[in-house]
Motif scaffolding. Structure first.
Motif, PDB file in Angstrom:
ATOM      1  N   CYS A   1     -30.071  15.747  -7.377  1.00 14.80           N
ATOM      2  CA  CYS A   1     -28.686  15.905  -7.840  1.00 14.80           C
ATOM      3  C   CYS A   1     -27.702  15.923  -6.676  1.00 14.80           C
ATOM      4  O   CYS A   1     -27.112  14.900  -6.349  1.00 14.80           O
ATOM      5  CB  CYS A   1     -28.527  17.203  -8.652  1.00 14.80           C
ATOM      6  SG  CYS A   1     -29.518  17.301 -10.151  1.00 14.80           S
TER       7      CYS A   1
ATOM      8  N   GLN B   1     -40.911  17.271  -6.817  1.00 14.36           N
ATOM      9  CA  GLN B   1     -40.475  16.525  -7.996  1.00 14.36           C
ATOM     10  C   GLN B   1     -41.518  15.451  -8.320  1.00 14.36           C
ATOM     11  O   GLN B   1     -41.842  14.642  -7.464  1.00 14.36           O
ATOM     12  CB  GLN B   1     -39.126  15.853  -7.735  1.00 14.36           C
ATOM     13  CG  GLN B   1     -38.014  16.800  -7.420  1.00 14.36           C
ATOM     14  CD  GLN B   1     -37.547  17.582  -8.628  1.00 14.36           C
ATOM     15  OE1 GLN B   1     -37.892  17.297  -9.768  1.00 14.36           O
ATOM     16  NE2 GLN B   1     -36.771  18.603  -8.389  1.00 14.36           N
TER      17      GLN B   1
ATOM     18  N   VAL C   1     -39.794  11.793 -11.088  1.00 12.34           N
ATOM     19  CA  VAL C   1     -38.337  11.867 -11.163  1.00 12.34           C
ATOM     20  C   VAL C   1     -37.781  11.095  -9.980  1.00 12.34           C
ATOM     21  O   VAL C   1     -38.282  11.205  -8.870  1.00 12.34           O
ATOM     22  CB  VAL C   1     -37.855  13.334 -11.091  1.00 12.34           C
ATOM     23  CG1 VAL C   1     -36.337  13.393 -11.124  1.00 12.34           C
ATOM     24  CG2 VAL C   1     -38.443  14.175 -12.199  1.00 12.34           C
TER      25      VAL C   1
ATOM     26  N   HIS D   1     -31.375  12.360 -10.932  1.00 14.59           N
ATOM     27  CA  HIS D   1     -30.890  12.898 -12.205  1.00 14.59           C
ATOM     28  C   HIS D   1     -29.986  11.854 -12.861  1.00 14.59           C
ATOM     29  O   HIS D   1     -29.159  11.229 -12.188  1.00 14.59           O
ATOM     30  CB  HIS D   1     -30.128  14.190 -11.952  1.00 14.59           C
ATOM     31  CG  HIS D   1     -29.837  14.971 -13.179  1.00 14.59           C
ATOM     32  ND1 HIS D   1     -28.880  14.582 -14.087  1.00 14.59           N
ATOM     33  CD2 HIS D   1     -30.390  16.116 -13.659  1.00 14.59           C
ATOM     34  CE1 HIS D   1     -28.838  15.456 -15.080  1.00 14.59           C
ATOM     35  NE2 HIS D   1     -29.741  16.399 -14.843  1.00 14.59           N
TER      36      HIS D   1
ATOM     37  N   ALA E   1     -28.649  20.737 -12.130  1.00 19.04           N
ATOM     38  CA  ALA E   1     -29.797  20.072 -12.766  1.00 19.04           C
ATOM     39  C   ALA E   1     -29.979  20.440 -14.239  1.00 19.04           C
ATOM     40  O   ALA E   1     -30.417  19.608 -15.028  1.00 19.04           O
ATOM     41  CB  ALA E   1     -31.080  20.361 -11.998  1.00 19.04           C
TER      42      ALA E   1
ATOM     43  N   TYR F   1     -21.054  18.796 -15.308  1.00 17.67           N
ATOM     44  CA  TYR F   1     -21.863  18.299 -14.185  1.00 17.67           C
ATOM     45  C   TYR F   1     -20.963  17.609 -13.164  1.00 17.67           C
ATOM     46  O   TYR F   1     -21.067  17.845 -11.954  1.00 17.67           O
ATOM     47  CB  TYR F   1     -22.903  17.315 -14.743  1.00 17.67           C
ATOM     48  CG  TYR F   1     -23.976  16.890 -13.778  1.00 17.67           C
ATOM     49  CD1 TYR F   1     -25.224  17.499 -13.807  1.00 17.67           C
ATOM     50  CD2 TYR F   1     -23.763  15.870 -12.852  1.00 17.67           C
ATOM     51  CE1 TYR F   1     -26.241  17.100 -12.940  1.00 17.67           C
ATOM     52  CE2 TYR F   1     -24.762  15.470 -11.984  1.00 17.67           C
ATOM     53  CZ  TYR F   1     -26.000  16.091 -12.030  1.00 17.67           C
ATOM     54  OH  TYR F   1     -26.992  15.697 -11.174  1.00 17.67           O
TER      55      TYR F   1
END
Length: 175
Positions: free
Chosen positions: A27, A61, A64, A67, A144, A152
């Motif tokens: 992020c 992670q 992923v 994000h 997140a 966000y």
């Protein structure tokens, strides 16, 4: 590291290796890395080639890349999709050489600096906020788990604001 130390290092080094650090590197730090690259490219800074810009995190992670809201925010900032797709979360415990060679480790929170970052690298750590608008250490919330994009995006805008001021200071110092 104090802001004056950072600006002195940046002003007096032929190579500037900056790593933006957050929790999982999906992020805040990848957003900061790519937005800083863009701002640097568009800036009046003369020796852009002396910069090495990276990002990383400390939480493992799996499966992923970035994000989805970070990707959306980066696309809105006109960061190319190909550049975004190059990002893979980096768990910094596997990249000790980068931590050793970094000029500065720019952190988003005190938890990253004081808990996640190994002690031997903490002298290189500095809050992003202290390089921006003020010298205050401001924790930048981990977005997140935020489910709504506008909330966000407020955090990404906060990061952008600090980065804009950081670039402006570099321009003022004639880096």
């Amino acid at each position: 590291m104090k802001p004056d130390e950072f600006w002195n290092l940046i002003s007096n080094n032929d190579k500037i290796h900056i790593i933006f650090l957050c929790g999982g590197n999906i992020c805040r730090s990848p957003f900061a890395e790519m937005k800083f690259e863009q701002l640097l490219a568009d800036s009046k800074i003369k020796n852009k080639e002396k910069f090495i810009i990276q990002s990383g995190g400390f939480i493992n992670q799996k499966d992923v890349r970035i994000h989805p809201f970070t990707e959306k925010a980066l696309l809105e900032e006109r960061i190319l999709k190909d550049r975004i797709d190059q990002h893979f979360p980096r768990r910094m415990r596997k990249y000790k050489e980068d931590l050793i060679n970094a000029t500065a480790l720019i952190v988003m929170t005190e938890g990253i600096r004081d808990i996640q970052l190994p002690l031997r690298y903490r002298d290189k750590a500095i809050f992003l906020s202290t390089l921006g608008i003020s010298n205050k250490e401001v924790n930048i919330q981990d977005p997140a788990m935020i489910k709504e994009y506008q909330s966000y995006k407020i955090i990404m805008d906060q990061i952008t604001s600090y980065l804009v001021h950081m670039i402006k200071k570099m321009e003022d110092l004639h880096i």
